[in-house]
Design a protein around this motif. Sequence first.
Motif, PDB file in Angstrom:
ATOM      1  N   TYR A  68       0.823  -1.210   0.000  1.00  0.00           N
ATOM      2  CA  TYR A  68       0.000   0.000   0.000  1.00  0.00           C
ATOM      3  C   TYR A  68       0.863   1.269   0.000  1.00  0.00           C
ATOM      4  CZ  TYR A  68      -4.624  -2.039   0.360  1.00  0.00           C
ATOM      5  OH  TYR A  68      -5.785  -2.694   0.081  1.00  0.00           O
ATOM      6  N   MET A  69       1.994   1.236   0.709  1.00  0.00           N
ATOM      7  CA  MET A  69       2.884   2.402   0.706  1.00  0.00           C
ATOM      8  C   MET A  69       3.522   2.594  -0.666  1.00  0.00           C
ATOM      9  SD  MET A  69       4.592   2.021   4.474  1.00  0.00           S
ATOM     10  CE  MET A  69       5.628   3.438   4.298  1.00  0.00           C
ATOM     11  N   VAL A  70       3.917   1.495  -1.310  1.00  0.00           N
ATOM     12  CA  VAL A  70       4.492   1.587  -2.647  1.00  0.00           C
ATOM     13  C   VAL A  70       3.445   2.091  -3.629  1.00  0.00           C
ATOM     14  CG1 VAL A  70       5.389   0.209  -4.567  1.00  0.00           C
ATOM     15  CG2 VAL A  70       6.273  -0.136  -2.267  1.00  0.00           C
ATOM     16  N   GLU A  71       2.213   1.598  -3.502  1.00  0.00           N
ATOM     17  CA  GLU A  71       1.157   2.053  -4.410  1.00  0.00           C
ATOM     18  C   GLU A  71       0.874   3.539  -4.234  1.00  0.00           C
ATOM     19  OE1 GLU A  71      -3.497   1.435  -5.621  1.00  0.00           O
ATOM     20  OE2 GLU A  71      -2.555  -0.061  -4.359  1.00  0.00           O
ATOM     21  N   ARG A  72       0.954   4.019  -3.021  1.00  0.00           N
ATOM     22  CA  ARG A  72       0.724   5.458  -2.796  1.00  0.00           C
ATOM     23  C   ARG A  72       1.736   6.277  -3.576  1.00  0.00           C
ATOM     24  NH1 ARG A  72       2.562   9.446   0.722  1.00  0.00           N
ATOM     25  NH2 ARG A  72       0.995  11.021   1.155  1.00  0.00           N
ATOM     26  N   HIS A  73       3.007   5.877  -3.532  1.00  0.00           N
ATOM     27  CA  HIS A  73       4.034   6.597  -4.284  1.00  0.00           C
ATOM     28  C   HIS A  73       3.837   6.434  -5.793  1.00  0.00           C
ATOM     29  CE1 HIS A  73       6.305   7.906  -0.833  1.00  0.00           C
ATOM     30  NE2 HIS A  73       6.235   6.693  -0.326  1.00  0.00           N
ATOM     31  N   GLN A  74       3.402   5.238  -6.217  1.00  0.00           N
ATOM     32  CA  GLN A  74       3.123   5.021  -7.635  1.00  0.00           C
ATOM     33  C   GLN A  74       1.996   5.941  -8.104  1.00  0.00           C
ATOM     34  OE1 GLN A  74       2.315   0.781  -7.526  1.00  0.00           O
ATOM     35  NE2 GLN A  74       4.223   0.349  -8.639  1.00  0.00           N
ATOM     36  N   ARG A  75       0.972   6.063  -7.292  1.00  0.00           N
ATOM     37  CA  ARG A  75      -0.165   6.916  -7.676  1.00  0.00           C
ATOM     38  C   ARG A  75       0.231   8.389  -7.704  1.00  0.00           C
ATOM     39  NH1 ARG A  75      -4.964   4.552  -8.374  1.00  0.00           N
ATOM     40  NH2 ARG A  75      -5.228   2.467  -7.516  1.00  0.00           N
ATOM     41  N   ILE A  76       1.054   8.824  -6.758  1.00  0.00           N
ATOM     42  CA  ILE A  76       1.502  10.217  -6.752  1.00  0.00           C
ATOM     43  C   ILE A  76       2.271  10.526  -8.029  1.00  0.00           C
ATOM     44  CG2 ILE A  76       3.114  11.814  -5.634  1.00  0.00           C
ATOM     45  CD1 ILE A  76       2.261  10.554  -2.946  1.00  0.00           C
ATOM     46  N   ILE A  77       3.163   9.623  -8.434  1.00  0.00           N
ATOM     47  CA  ILE A  77       3.940   9.834  -9.656  1.00  0.00           C
ATOM     48  C   ILE A  77       3.033   9.808 -10.875  1.00  0.00           C
ATOM     49  CG2 ILE A  77       5.708   8.792 -11.130  1.00  0.00           C
ATOM     50  CD1 ILE A  77       7.073   7.857  -8.505  1.00  0.00           C
ATOM     51  N   TYR A  78       2.113   8.856 -10.920  1.00  0.00           N
ATOM     52  CA  TYR A  78       1.201   8.739 -12.065  1.00  0.00           C
ATOM     53  C   TYR A  78       0.298   9.970 -12.177  1.00  0.00           C
ATOM     54  CZ  TYR A  78      -2.393   6.770 -15.131  1.00  0.00           C
ATOM     55  OH  TYR A  78      -3.273   6.553 -16.157  1.00  0.00           O
ATOM     56  N   GLU A  79      -0.214  10.441 -11.045  1.00  0.00           N
ATOM     57  CA  GLU A  79      -1.064  11.630 -11.071  1.00  0.00           C
ATOM     58  C   GLU A  79      -0.278  12.862 -11.503  1.00  0.00           C
ATOM     59  OE1 GLU A  79      -2.787  11.869  -7.204  1.00  0.00           O
ATOM     60  OE2 GLU A  79      -3.998  10.058  -7.490  1.00  0.00           O
ATOM     61  N   ALA A  80       0.969  12.966 -11.079  1.00  0.00           N
ATOM     62  CA  ALA A  80       1.809  14.094 -11.505  1.00  0.00           C
ATOM     63  C   ALA A  80       2.034  14.048 -13.010  1.00  0.00           C
ATOM     64  CB  ALA A  80       3.132  14.077 -10.761  1.00  0.00           C
ATOM     65  N   GLN A  81       2.250  12.855 -13.553  1.00  0.00           N
ATOM     66  CA  GLN A  81       2.421  12.726 -15.005  1.00  0.00           C
ATOM     67  C   GLN A  81       1.138  13.101 -15.738  1.00  0.00           C
ATOM     68  OE1 GLN A  81       3.643   8.652 -15.413  1.00  0.00           O
ATOM     69  NE2 GLN A  81       5.810   9.112 -15.045  1.00  0.00           N
ATOM     70  N   LEU A  82      -0.008  12.684 -15.218  1.00  0.00           N
ATOM     71  CA  LEU A  82      -1.289  13.039 -15.849  1.00  0.00           C
ATOM     72  C   LEU A  82      -1.539  14.542 -15.802  1.00  0.00           C
ATOM     73  CD1 LEU A  82      -3.711  10.240 -14.609  1.00  0.00           C
ATOM     74  CD2 LEU A  82      -2.886  10.604 -16.921  1.00  0.00           C
ATOM     75  N   GLU A  83      -1.256  15.157 -14.654  1.00  0.00           N
ATOM     76  CA  GLU A  83      -1.452  16.595 -14.532  1.00  0.00           C
ATOM     77  C   GLU A  83      -0.530  17.358 -15.473  1.00  0.00           C
ATOM     78  OE1 GLU A  83      -1.001  17.626 -10.450  1.00  0.00           O
ATOM     79  OE2 GLU A  83      -2.845  16.636  -9.842  1.00  0.00           O
ATOM     80  N   ALA A  84       0.708  16.924 -15.585  1.00  0.00           N
ATOM     81  CA  ALA A  84       1.648  17.581 -16.477  1.00  0.00           C
ATOM     82  C   ALA A  84       1.236  17.399 -17.927  1.00  0.00           C
ATOM     83  CB  ALA A  84       3.055  17.037 -16.272  1.00  0.00           C
TER      84      ALA A  84
END
Length: 91
Positions: A68-84
């Motif tokens: 779950y901690m790894v997924e949280r970091h994965q989602r943060i990176i993925y969301e940043a890529q989507l926003e960019a």
Amino acid sequence: MRKVTLLAASLVAVFTLCACAALPKVQEPVIVKVPVYVPCINQLPNKPVFAVSLIKQTDDLATITDAYMVERHQRIIYEAQLEAATAGCLK
């Protein structure tokens, strides 16, 4: 001998103070906001395989927590890529 020690200590103190006084003044950075053209994208970034989807029912609590901690970091990176990726297409 005591005079030499006192003289050496006072010279060290004087040179230290002189060195501190001679430091250059730190310049503050100036931030200039300039609009930059960003072209629209043709496709979105690929969705990663999230760590929680790889959990088995036999995994212990520590493994599940780590996933779950790894997924949280994965989602943060993925969301940043989507926003960019979509930021340039909003206007």
